[in-house]
Scaffold this motif. Structure first.
Motif, PDB file in Angstrom:
ATOM      1  N   GLU A 209       0.831  -1.199   0.000  1.00  0.00           N
ATOM      2  CA  GLU A 209       0.000   0.000   0.000  1.00  0.00           C
ATOM      3  C   GLU A 209       0.863   1.245   0.000  1.00  0.00           C
ATOM      4  O   GLU A 209       1.855   1.329   0.735  1.00  0.00           O
ATOM      5  CB  GLU A 209      -0.913  -0.006   1.223  1.00  0.00           C
ATOM      6  N   THR A 210       0.516   2.214  -0.817  1.00  0.00           N
ATOM      7  CA  THR A 210       1.235   3.483  -0.856  1.00  0.00           C
ATOM      8  C   THR A 210       0.813   4.342   0.325  1.00  0.00           C
ATOM      9  O   THR A 210      -0.367   4.662   0.483  1.00  0.00           O
ATOM     10  CB  THR A 210       0.955   4.235  -2.173  1.00  0.00           C
ATOM     11  N   ILE A 211       1.789   4.716   1.163  1.00  0.00           N
ATOM     12  CA  ILE A 211       1.524   5.456   2.394  1.00  0.00           C
ATOM     13  C   ILE A 211       2.542   6.579   2.519  1.00  0.00           C
ATOM     14  O   ILE A 211       3.754   6.320   2.408  1.00  0.00           O
ATOM     15  CB  ILE A 211       1.617   4.529   3.629  1.00  0.00           C
ATOM     16  N   PRO A 212       2.135   7.812   2.757  1.00  0.00           N
ATOM     17  CA  PRO A 212       3.101   8.897   2.968  1.00  0.00           C
ATOM     18  C   PRO A 212       3.837   8.690   4.289  1.00  0.00           C
ATOM     19  O   PRO A 212       3.319   8.039   5.204  1.00  0.00           O
ATOM     20  CB  PRO A 212       2.228  10.153   2.989  1.00  0.00           C
ATOM     21  N   PRO A 213       5.055   9.233   4.432  1.00  0.00           N
ATOM     22  CA  PRO A 213       5.837   9.014   5.667  1.00  0.00           C
ATOM     23  C   PRO A 213       5.107   9.431   6.929  1.00  0.00           C
ATOM     24  O   PRO A 213       5.223   8.769   7.962  1.00  0.00           O
ATOM     25  CB  PRO A 213       7.095   9.861   5.434  1.00  0.00           C
ATOM     26  N   GLU A 214       4.317  10.507   6.860  1.00  0.00           N
ATOM     27  CA  GLU A 214       3.615  10.965   8.059  1.00  0.00           C
ATOM     28  C   GLU A 214       2.507  10.011   8.497  1.00  0.00           C
ATOM     29  O   GLU A 214       2.046  10.066   9.641  1.00  0.00           O
ATOM     30  CB  GLU A 214       3.032  12.362   7.850  1.00  0.00           C
ATOM     31  N   GLY A 215       2.067   9.136   7.613  1.00  0.00           N
ATOM     32  CA  GLY A 215       1.012   8.191   7.965  1.00  0.00           C
ATOM     33  C   GLY A 215       1.512   6.808   8.318  1.00  0.00           C
ATOM     34  O   GLY A 215       0.732   5.947   8.711  1.00  0.00           O
ATOM     35  N   ALA A 216       2.832   6.569   8.202  1.00  0.00           N
ATOM     36  CA  ALA A 216       3.352   5.223   8.397  1.00  0.00           C
ATOM     37  C   ALA A 216       3.500   4.856   9.870  1.00  0.00           C
ATOM     38  O   ALA A 216       3.278   3.707  10.251  1.00  0.00           O
ATOM     39  CB  ALA A 216       4.690   5.075   7.687  1.00  0.00           C
TER      40      ALA A 216
ATOM     41  N   ASN B 243       4.437   4.027 -10.949  1.00  0.00           N
ATOM     42  CA  ASN B 243       4.377   4.882 -12.138  1.00  0.00           C
ATOM     43  C   ASN B 243       5.049   4.237 -13.341  1.00  0.00           C
ATOM     44  O   ASN B 243       5.344   4.909 -14.321  1.00  0.00           O
ATOM     45  CB  ASN B 243       5.018   6.251 -11.858  1.00  0.00           C
ATOM     46  N   ALA B 244       5.325   2.936 -13.266  1.00  0.00           N
ATOM     47  CA  ALA B 244       5.964   2.233 -14.373  1.00  0.00           C
ATOM     48  C   ALA B 244       5.004   1.206 -14.948  1.00  0.00           C
ATOM     49  O   ALA B 244       3.988   0.863 -14.342  1.00  0.00           O
ATOM     50  CB  ALA B 244       7.242   1.544 -13.896  1.00  0.00           C
ATOM     51  N   ALA B 245       5.348   0.716 -16.134  1.00  0.00           N
ATOM     52  CA  ALA B 245       4.544  -0.338 -16.756  1.00  0.00           C
ATOM     53  C   ALA B 245       4.618  -1.600 -15.921  1.00  0.00           C
ATOM     54  O   ALA B 245       5.660  -1.945 -15.374  1.00  0.00           O
ATOM     55  CB  ALA B 245       5.062  -0.611 -18.170  1.00  0.00           C
ATOM     56  N   TRP B 246       3.493  -2.282 -15.806  1.00  0.00           N
ATOM     57  CA  TRP B 246       3.432  -3.488 -14.979  1.00  0.00           C
ATOM     58  C   TRP B 246       3.657  -4.715 -15.855  1.00  0.00           C
ATOM     59  O   TRP B 246       2.752  -5.502 -16.119  1.00  0.00           O
ATOM     60  CB  TRP B 246       2.097  -3.564 -14.239  1.00  0.00           C
ATOM     61  N   ASN B 247       4.874  -4.888 -16.309  1.00  0.00           N
ATOM     62  CA  ASN B 247       5.243  -6.093 -17.029  1.00  0.00           C
ATOM     63  C   ASN B 247       6.740  -6.321 -16.844  1.00  0.00           C
ATOM     64  O   ASN B 247       7.487  -5.374 -16.601  1.00  0.00           O
ATOM     65  CB  ASN B 247       4.870  -5.996 -18.519  1.00  0.00           C
ATOM     66  N   PRO B 248       7.197  -7.559 -16.949  1.00  0.00           N
ATOM     67  CA  PRO B 248       8.592  -7.870 -16.634  1.00  0.00           C
ATOM     68  C   PRO B 248       9.588  -7.418 -17.684  1.00  0.00           C
ATOM     69  O   PRO B 248      10.792  -7.493 -17.446  1.00  0.00           O
ATOM     70  CB  PRO B 248       8.587  -9.398 -16.505  1.00  0.00           C
ATOM     71  N   ILE B 249       9.141  -6.942 -18.846  1.00  0.00           N
ATOM     72  CA  ILE B 249      10.065  -6.555 -19.904  1.00  0.00           C
ATOM     73  C   ILE B 249      10.295  -5.044 -19.899  1.00  0.00           C
ATOM     74  O   ILE B 249      11.433  -4.574 -19.867  1.00  0.00           O
ATOM     75  CB  ILE B 249       9.540  -7.012 -21.281  1.00  0.00           C
ATOM     76  N   ALA B 250       9.237  -4.265 -19.885  1.00  0.00           N
ATOM     77  CA  ALA B 250       9.374  -2.811 -19.964  1.00  0.00           C
ATOM     78  C   ALA B 250       9.040  -2.112 -18.659  1.00  0.00           C
ATOM     79  O   ALA B 250       9.074  -0.891 -18.590  1.00  0.00           O
ATOM     80  CB  ALA B 250       8.465  -2.261 -21.079  1.00  0.00           C
ATOM     81  N   GLY B 251       8.724  -2.871 -17.628  1.00  0.00           N
ATOM     82  CA  GLY B 251       8.264  -2.226 -16.412  1.00  0.00           C
ATOM     83  C   GLY B 251       8.853  -2.802 -15.146  1.00  0.00           C
ATOM     84  O   GLY B 251       9.930  -3.401 -15.166  1.00  0.00           O
ATOM     85  N   PHE B 252       8.133  -2.607 -14.042  1.00  0.00           N
ATOM     86  CA  PHE B 252       8.587  -3.011 -12.711  1.00  0.00           C
ATOM     87  C   PHE B 252       9.929  -2.375 -12.361  1.00  0.00           C
ATOM     88  O   PHE B 252      10.737  -2.969 -11.641  1.00  0.00           O
ATOM     89  CB  PHE B 252       8.690  -4.542 -12.583  1.00  0.00           C
ATOM     90  N   ASN B 253      10.204  -1.171 -12.884  1.00  0.00           N
ATOM     91  CA  ASN B 253      11.499  -0.558 -12.625  1.00  0.00           C
ATOM     92  C   ASN B 253      11.412   0.647 -11.698  1.00  0.00           C
ATOM     93  O   ASN B 253      12.392   1.369 -11.535  1.00  0.00           O
ATOM     94  CB  ASN B 253      12.177  -0.157 -13.943  1.00  0.00           C
TER      95      ASN B 253
END
Length: 390
Positions: A50-57, A341-351
């Motif tokens: 889950e994406t959480i800002p530092p102040e909420g962690a 913010n990247a493509a969700w595939n093992p070739i062009a994304g997940f970076n």
């Protein structure tokens, strides 16, 4: 994905069915009052990111709604409780860069004077580790360069001791996180500057070289100190002959063009010495990254493995983390500061950071980076030599 507005992928390893089948198959072996001597698996059967800002962690960690936070240090309102632990890894390299657009000085001494002034002046400052060498003690191959690193540190400190007075008209461009290292009167107020002080994120330096194709994560030297030095400093070499020499050594290392380990190590040392021979760009130190996790009993986690450079956002963390509340399986809840913010595939994304964490959970490469070394280790098998004498 859940109904939350924040990205929260659920990762369910395919081995769950096999684990359940194994558990059923071995259930008849158990005796009343005794647990099975070997657990089918201790991997979480569900991982939520889950994406959480530092102040909420911080409150989520304290309430065990997440077991680990893979972003910057959470903002605890009081002292960090004993149920929350931190792991340390390499944060960023601190670099001093001479302005390439500025008029060229008439001699080498003048060209390096401003950079050496900055390096010497920040040597005693807090908030970073003064280490004027591109390979740090957190690199797995640091021992190959320890003498060169200590010599570089002594050389800069001697040069600073010989300096009688610091120039008053020095203009330094510096980001907000590093402003405490620079004298206020030196900080450039306009667009013109002589020297810049910048950070290079160590985990991003490794991630930019990663691939996710055919069960392979990157080149063999992905975590090597000489490779990181080349990525950061090669573009600052001004002399054509020096650049050609550095490129030749780099080509030999990447092609394994050496007789033995001794020649390889000497070649690596020579390459780093060549890369640090110019004062156009220098690595002057590094920062420490601290990431927090819950070890509370019984809702926390244990058996934590992490990478000396990538920290918790590494295959080793997902490979080793165990929930305390379950003998096996269970629900692992992780927080991260940056949305995908990247493509969700093992070739062009997940970076990006989010994607790398996700791929660490669903990918299954044959080899993973060794957590405290510059090499690799087998993911699921171990090369154990038999002892015929037993």
């Amino acid at each position: 994905m859940s109904g939350s507005s924040r990205p929260r992928p659920m990762v369910k390893p395919l081995s769950l069915l096999a684990a359940l089948a194994a558990a059923l198959a071995t259930a008849t072996v158990g005796r009343s009052g005794h647990e099975l001597p070997v657990y089918p698996s201790y991997y979480p059967h569900e991982i939520a990111i889950e994406t959480i800002p530092p102040e909420g962690a911080a409150p989520l960690l304290l309430e065990n709604k997440i077991q680990a936070y893979l972003g910057p240090q959470p903002r605890f309102s009081d002292n960090v409780p004993v149920s929350i632990r931190a792991v340390e890894s390499l944060g960023s390299f601190v670099i001093v860069l001479r302005n390439p657009a500025a008029p060229a000085p008439t001699d080498a001494a003048s060209a390096c004077a401003a950079v050496e002034t900055i390096v010497g002046d920040i040597a005693g400052k807090q908030g970073f580790v003064f280490h004027p060498y591109p390979i740090t003690p957190l690199h797995g191959d640091y021992l190959y360069y320890a003498d060169l690193a200590e010599a570089a540190k002594a050389r800069f400190l001697r040069a600073h001791a010989r300096t009688s007075a610091a120039p008053a008209n020095l203009r330094v461009k510096v980001g907000g996180a590093l402003q405490h290292l620079i004298r206020p009167e030196w900080i450039a107020q306009g667009l013109e500057w002589d020297v810049a002080v910048e950070e290079v994120d160590a985990a991003d330096l490794v991630a930019s070289s990663m691939t996710s194709v055919n069960g392979w994560l990157g080149p063999p030297w992905m975590k090597a100190g000489w490779f990181h030095a080349e990525r950061m400093l090669a573009d600052a070499i001004e002399d054509g002959e020096t650049r050609a020499r550095a490129n030749a050594m780099l080509g030999r290392l990447e092609a394994s063009d050496y007789r033995d380990a001794v020649e390889r190590i000497n070649l690596q040392r020579d390459l780093v010495t060549t890369l640090t021979s110019s004062c156009r760009k220098l690595v002057v130190g590094y920062t420490i990254k601290r990431q927090y996790l819950s070890v509370e009993f019984s809702d926390g986690i244990e058996n934590i493995g992490f990478d000396s450079i990538e920290g918790l956002n590494s295959p080793m963390f997902i490979r080793t983390v165990k929930l305390k509340n379950f003998p096996w399986n269970g629900w692992l809840m992780l927080g991260i500061d940056k949305a995908p913010n990247a493509a969700w595939n093992p070739i062009a994304g997940f970076n990006d950071s989010f994607g790398r964490l996700l791929w660490s959970a669903v990918g299954d490469p044959a080899l993973v980076p060794a957590p405290y070394d510059s090499g690799w280790m087998l993911n699921r098998l171990s090369d154990v030599q038999s002892n015929s004498g037993r």
